[in-house]
Design a protein around this motif. Structure first.
Motif, PDB file in Angstrom:
ATOM      1  N   HIS A  87      33.431  -5.883 -25.709  1.00 23.79           N
ATOM      2  CA  HIS A  87      34.857  -5.669 -25.487  1.00 23.79           C
ATOM      3  C   HIS A  87      35.228  -5.891 -24.023  1.00 23.79           C
ATOM      4  CE1 HIS A  87      32.965  -1.704 -24.823  1.00 23.79           C
ATOM      5  NE2 HIS A  87      33.890  -1.548 -23.883  1.00 23.79           N
ATOM      6  N   LYS A 101      42.543   0.057 -21.150  1.00 18.13           N
ATOM      7  CA  LYS A 101      42.167   0.313 -22.545  1.00 18.13           C
ATOM      8  C   LYS A 101      41.266  -0.822 -23.017  1.00 18.13           C
ATOM      9  CE  LYS A 101      43.995   4.185 -23.404  1.00 18.13           C
ATOM     10  NZ  LYS A 101      45.228   4.663 -23.962  1.00 18.13           N
ATOM     11  N   ALA A 102      40.362  -0.496 -23.938  1.00 18.22           N
ATOM     12  CA  ALA A 102      39.379  -1.478 -24.414  1.00 18.22           C
ATOM     13  C   ALA A 102      39.895  -2.245 -25.625  1.00 18.22           C
ATOM     14  CB  ALA A 102      38.096  -0.735 -24.799  1.00 18.22           C
ATOM     15  N   TYR A 103      39.622  -3.540 -25.664  1.00  9.99           N
ATOM     16  CA  TYR A 103      39.938  -4.369 -26.834  1.00  9.99           C
ATOM     17  C   TYR A 103      38.805  -5.373 -27.047  1.00  9.99           C
ATOM     18  CZ  TYR A 103      44.395  -2.120 -26.473  1.00  9.99           C
ATOM     19  OH  TYR A 103      45.355  -1.155 -26.415  1.00  9.99           O
ATOM     20  N   THR A 104      38.577  -5.691 -28.318  1.00 13.10           N
ATOM     21  CA  THR A 104      37.412  -6.512 -28.676  1.00 13.10           C
ATOM     22  C   THR A 104      37.852  -7.894 -29.142  1.00 13.10           C
ATOM     23  OG1 THR A 104      36.483  -4.448 -29.493  1.00 13.10           O
ATOM     24  CG2 THR A 104      35.304  -6.462 -30.073  1.00 13.10           C
ATOM     25  N   LEU A 119      42.826  -8.290 -31.948  1.00 13.21           N
ATOM     26  CA  LEU A 119      43.648  -7.756 -33.029  1.00 13.21           C
ATOM     27  C   LEU A 119      43.991  -6.336 -32.607  1.00 13.21           C
ATOM     28  CD1 LEU A 119      44.798  -7.814 -35.903  1.00 13.21           C
ATOM     29  CD2 LEU A 119      42.542  -7.156 -36.725  1.00 13.21           C
ATOM     30  N   VAL A 120      45.277  -6.082 -32.394  1.00 10.04           N
ATOM     31  CA  VAL A 120      45.672  -4.794 -31.817  1.00 10.04           C
ATOM     32  C   VAL A 120      46.535  -4.010 -32.781  1.00 10.04           C
ATOM     33  CG1 VAL A 120      46.746  -3.678 -29.827  1.00 10.04           C
ATOM     34  CG2 VAL A 120      45.891  -5.993 -29.621  1.00 10.04           C
ATOM     35  N   LYS A 121      46.225  -2.747 -32.906  1.00 15.99           N
ATOM     36  CA  LYS A 121      47.145  -1.851 -33.613  1.00 15.99           C
ATOM     37  C   LYS A 121      48.059  -1.233 -32.560  1.00 15.99           C
ATOM     38  CE  LYS A 121      47.580   2.008 -36.688  1.00 15.99           C
ATOM     39  NZ  LYS A 121      46.982   2.849 -37.685  1.00 15.99           N
ATOM     40  N   TYR A 123      50.581   1.513 -31.417  1.00 16.65           N
ATOM     41  CA  TYR A 123      51.014   2.882 -31.749  1.00 16.65           C
ATOM     42  C   TYR A 123      52.386   3.126 -31.138  1.00 16.65           C
ATOM     43  CZ  TYR A 123      46.180   3.512 -33.110  1.00 16.65           C
ATOM     44  OH  TYR A 123      44.959   3.377 -33.724  1.00 16.65           O
ATOM     45  N   GLY A 126      51.929   4.999 -27.913  1.00 21.53           N
ATOM     46  CA  GLY A 126      50.751   4.667 -27.105  1.00 21.53           C
ATOM     47  C   GLY A 126      51.133   4.022 -25.776  1.00 21.53           C
ATOM     48  N   ARG A 127      50.392   4.354 -24.722  1.00 16.69           N
ATOM     49  CA  ARG A 127      50.715   3.797 -23.393  1.00 16.69           C
ATOM     50  C   ARG A 127      50.470   2.292 -23.342  1.00 16.69           C
ATOM     51  NH1 ARG A 127      48.273   6.669 -18.307  1.00 16.69           N
ATOM     52  NH2 ARG A 127      46.393   6.703 -19.586  1.00 16.69           N
ATOM     53  N   MET A 128      49.241   1.894 -23.793  1.00 17.42           N
ATOM     54  CA  MET A 128      48.956   0.454 -23.751  1.00 17.42           C
ATOM     55  C   MET A 128      49.758  -0.271 -24.824  1.00 17.42           C
ATOM     56  SD  MET A 128      47.470  -1.717 -21.931  1.00 17.42           S
ATOM     57  CE  MET A 128      45.980  -1.245 -21.062  1.00 17.42           C
ATOM     58  N   SER A 129      49.993   0.423 -25.945  1.00 18.90           N
ATOM     59  CA  SER A 129      50.805  -0.194 -27.007  1.00 18.90           C
ATOM     60  C   SER A 129      52.175  -0.553 -26.446  1.00 18.90           C
ATOM     61  CB  SER A 129      50.960   0.766 -28.186  1.00 18.90           C
ATOM     62  OG  SER A 129      49.698   1.080 -28.731  1.00 18.90           O
TER      63      SER A 129
HETATM   64  C1  LIG Z   1      35.116  -0.054 -27.173  1.00 18.44           C
HETATM   65  C2  LIG Z   1      36.529  -0.029 -27.757  1.00 18.44           C
HETATM   66  C3  LIG Z   1      37.048  -1.189 -28.333  1.00 18.44           C
HETATM   67  C4  LIG Z   1      38.345  -1.168 -28.859  1.00 18.44           C
HETATM   68  N1  LIG Z   1      38.840  -2.300 -29.455  1.00 18.44           N
HETATM   69  C5  LIG Z   1      40.073  -2.272 -30.001  1.00 18.44           C
HETATM   70  C6  LIG Z   1      40.616  -3.432 -30.650  1.00 18.44           C
HETATM   71  O1  LIG Z   1      39.990  -4.500 -30.722  1.00 18.44           O
HETATM   72  N2  LIG Z   1      41.864  -3.322 -31.193  1.00 18.44           N
HETATM   73  C7  LIG Z   1      42.599  -2.160 -31.118  1.00 18.44           C
HETATM   74  O2  LIG Z   1      43.729  -2.125 -31.628  1.00 18.44           O
HETATM   75  N3  LIG Z   1      42.113  -1.069 -30.487  1.00 18.44           N
HETATM   76  C8  LIG Z   1      40.901  -1.098 -29.920  1.00 18.44           C
HETATM   77  N4  LIG Z   1      40.437   0.022 -29.285  1.00 18.44           N
HETATM   78  C9  LIG Z   1      41.360   1.164 -29.081  1.00 18.44           C
HETATM   79  C10 LIG Z   1      42.235   0.882 -27.844  1.00 18.44           C
HETATM   80  O3  LIG Z   1      41.417   0.850 -26.686  1.00 18.44           O
HETATM   81  C11 LIG Z   1      43.333   1.914 -27.603  1.00 18.44           C
HETATM   82  O4  LIG Z   1      42.774   3.189 -27.625  1.00 18.44           O
HETATM   83  C12 LIG Z   1      44.458   1.837 -28.604  1.00 18.44           C
HETATM   84  O5  LIG Z   1      45.058   0.535 -28.537  1.00 18.44           O
HETATM   85  C13 LIG Z   1      45.540   2.883 -28.317  1.00 18.44           C
HETATM   86  O6  LIG Z   1      45.917   2.797 -26.990  1.00 18.44           O
HETATM   87  P1  LIG Z   1      47.365   3.277 -26.505  1.00 18.44           P
HETATM   88  O7  LIG Z   1      47.308   3.375 -25.012  1.00 18.44           O
HETATM   89  O8  LIG Z   1      48.395   2.389 -27.097  1.00 18.44           O
HETATM   90  O9  LIG Z   1      47.517   4.718 -27.165  1.00 18.44           O
HETATM   91  P2  LIG Z   1      47.290   6.148 -26.454  1.00 18.44           P
HETATM   92  O10 LIG Z   1      48.285   6.338 -25.353  1.00 18.44           O
HETATM   93  O11 LIG Z   1      45.837   6.287 -26.115  1.00 18.44           O
HETATM   94  O12 LIG Z   1      47.585   7.131 -27.629  1.00 18.44           O
HETATM   95  C14 LIG Z   1      48.893   7.490 -28.019  1.00 18.44           C
HETATM   96  C15 LIG Z   1      48.886   8.052 -29.420  1.00 18.44           C
HETATM   97  O13 LIG Z   1      48.548   7.001 -30.319  1.00 18.44           O
HETATM   98  C16 LIG Z   1      47.724   7.513 -31.314  1.00 18.44           C
HETATM   99  N5  LIG Z   1      46.428   6.852 -31.267  1.00 18.44           N
HETATM  100  C17 LIG Z   1      45.867   6.180 -30.242  1.00 18.44           C
HETATM  101  N6  LIG Z   1      44.683   5.671 -30.570  1.00 18.44           N
HETATM  102  C18 LIG Z   1      44.476   6.034 -31.860  1.00 18.44           C
HETATM  103  C19 LIG Z   1      43.441   5.788 -32.777  1.00 18.44           C
HETATM  104  N7  LIG Z   1      42.363   5.033 -32.457  1.00 18.44           N
HETATM  105  N8  LIG Z   1      43.551   6.287 -34.026  1.00 18.44           N
HETATM  106  C20 LIG Z   1      44.633   7.020 -34.383  1.00 18.44           C
HETATM  107  N9  LIG Z   1      45.662   7.280 -33.549  1.00 18.44           N
HETATM  108  C21 LIG Z   1      45.587   6.797 -32.314  1.00 18.44           C
HETATM  109  C22 LIG Z   1      47.548   8.963 -31.105  1.00 18.44           C
HETATM  110  O14 LIG Z   1      48.479   9.649 -31.844  1.00 18.44           O
HETATM  111  C23 LIG Z   1      47.837   9.128 -29.647  1.00 18.44           C
HETATM  112  O15 LIG Z   1      48.319  10.386 -29.383  1.00 18.44           O
HETATM  113  C24 LIG Z   1      39.139   0.023 -28.775  1.00 18.44           C
HETATM  114  C25 LIG Z   1      38.606   1.165 -28.176  1.00 18.44           C
HETATM  115  C26 LIG Z   1      37.313   1.158 -27.691  1.00 18.44           C
HETATM  116  C27 LIG Z   1      36.770   2.415 -27.051  1.00 18.44           C
END
Ligand SMILES: Cc1cc2nc3c(=O)[nH]c(=O)nc-3n(C[C@H](O)[C@H](O)[C@H](O)COP(=O)(O)OP(=O)(O)OC[C@H]3O[C@@H](n4cnc5c(N)ncnc54)[C@H](O)[C@@H]3O)c2cc1C
Length: 287
Positions: A87, A101-104, A119-121, A123, A126-129
């Motif tokens: 990643h 944030k990590a993505y693969t 491929l990103v979900k 949220y 979410g901060r990175m979202s």
């Molecule tokens: C090694 C590694 C590889 C990854 N690869 C990918 C990838 O290829 N694609 C991808 O989409 N993500 C991947 N992730 C997850 C990604 O790094 C982020 O954590 C994710 O995109 C959410 O980040 P955010 O800042 O948007 O949300 P945050 O600010 O971290 O979270 C906000 C809210 O979103 C919700 N949320 C966040 N993460 C999750 C979760 N995993 N399950 C359920 N609810 C959640 C929670 O309600 C949380 O309170 C990976 C993580 C790791 C550690």
């Protein structure tokens, strides 16, 4: 290989065409030229500094998931080097505060050697979202990597991949690379656990069943209506001990390597169930 110089006395000075010394000079020139243009194994992305990639494509995949494609700037002799399942870390910012944030990266046929797709979900909160939702096409993004230390293994008779949602990314990358290898004789099975709205890469997985050694099953958490394709197994219940037992009943448990990727809670539950099936911790790799 550098050409071996002929002995001076090999030239008979009788105007041979081609002269052995001229042939040597010619070969030496070609060798030096090839050396200069040979691709260097310099990686565009670095573990310790951020490299710039342009966002070149965003495609919605399911309700909440999107393919984002990023491209490196072209630099001669530099490549984008990473192993399947590794990643990268994306640097995001909000109100002048930085975070990563990590993505693969997942393999897509359209990607050129200097681009990668994740491929990103996304949220809601979410901060990175939020960062990803707001970046415009052709904007510069900052990445470092690659991280993760899984090495492809071809010595197992059976491999079971267990993914939750976008946790499929590293497993998909590994499966694709194994299937590309014509001498791979491992039977690969994927259990994909997700909600219907997050049922990712389904068409890709379906087309991969044309390989003799790949099959998959989908586990949805509740009885949601979903039309299955011919020969596609969709279980309308979450992955639990019984399904794992049914899988391991068919084989010698020690012949199976298991790769798991999902949330901490999902991974812990899955590993507990695997151990109940007789799988040793050393057989399990957790992404
Ligand atoms: C090694 C590694 C590889 C990854 N690869 C990918 C990838 O290829 N694609 C991808 O989409 N993500 C991947 N992730 C997850 C990604 O790094 C982020 O954590 C994710 O995109 C959410 O980040 P955010 O800042 O948007 O949300 P945050 O600010 O971290 O979270 C906000 C809210 O979103 C919700 N949320 C966040 N993460 C999750 C979760 N995993 N399950 C359920 N609810 C959640 C929670 O309600 C949380 O309170 C990976 C993580 C790791 C550690």
């Amino acid at each position: 290989m550098e050409p071996t110089p002929p002995n001076q006395e090999d030239c008979c000075n009788s105007g041979c065409n081609p002269c052995i010394l001229d042939v040597y000079e010619d070969q030496l020139k070609k060798y030096k030229k090839n050396q200069l243009s040979a691709p260097l194994n310099i990686n565009y992305i670095s573990l310790t500094t951020y490299a710039s990639f342009k966002l070149i494509k965003v495609i919605q995949h399911t309700q909440n998931t999107f393919f984002y494609t990023f491209q490196a700037l072209k630099v001669d002799g530099v490549r984008l080097i990473y192993k399947p399942g590794q990643h990268f870390l994306l640097k995001g910012s909000h109100d002048n505060k930085y975070f990563t944030k990590a993505y693969t990266p997942i393999p897509l046929r359209e990607d050129d050697p200097l681009s990668f797709t994740i491929l990103v979900k996304l949220y809601e909160t979410g901060r990175m979202s939020t960062y990803l939702k707001n970046i415009k096409l052709n904007s510069e993004t900052l990445w470092r990597g690659p991280y993760g230390h899984y090495d492809l293994e071809f010595n197992y008779r059976f491999m079971l991949f267990i993914a939750q949602g976008t946790g499929i990314a590293p497993l998909y990358a590994v499966i694709c690379r194994m299937l590309e290898n014509e001498s791979c004789e491992t039977f690969l099975k994927l259990f994909l656990c997700c909600r219907l709205g997050d049922l990712v890469l389904r068409n890709q997985l379906y087309s991969m069943t044309s390989f003799w050694n790949f099959t998959y099953e989908i586990f949805l958490p509740c009885a949601e209506f979903v039309r299955s394709n011919y020969n596609e197994t969709i279980n309308l219940f979450p992955l639990q001990l019984a399904s794992l037992r049914a899988y391991f009943d068919k084989f010698q448990v020690s012949d199976v390597r298991v790769l798991v990727c999902g949330s901490d809670a999902f991974t812990n539950d899955t590993i507990k169930n695997l151990i109940k099936c007789g799988v040793q911790s050393a057989q399990i790799f957790q992404f």
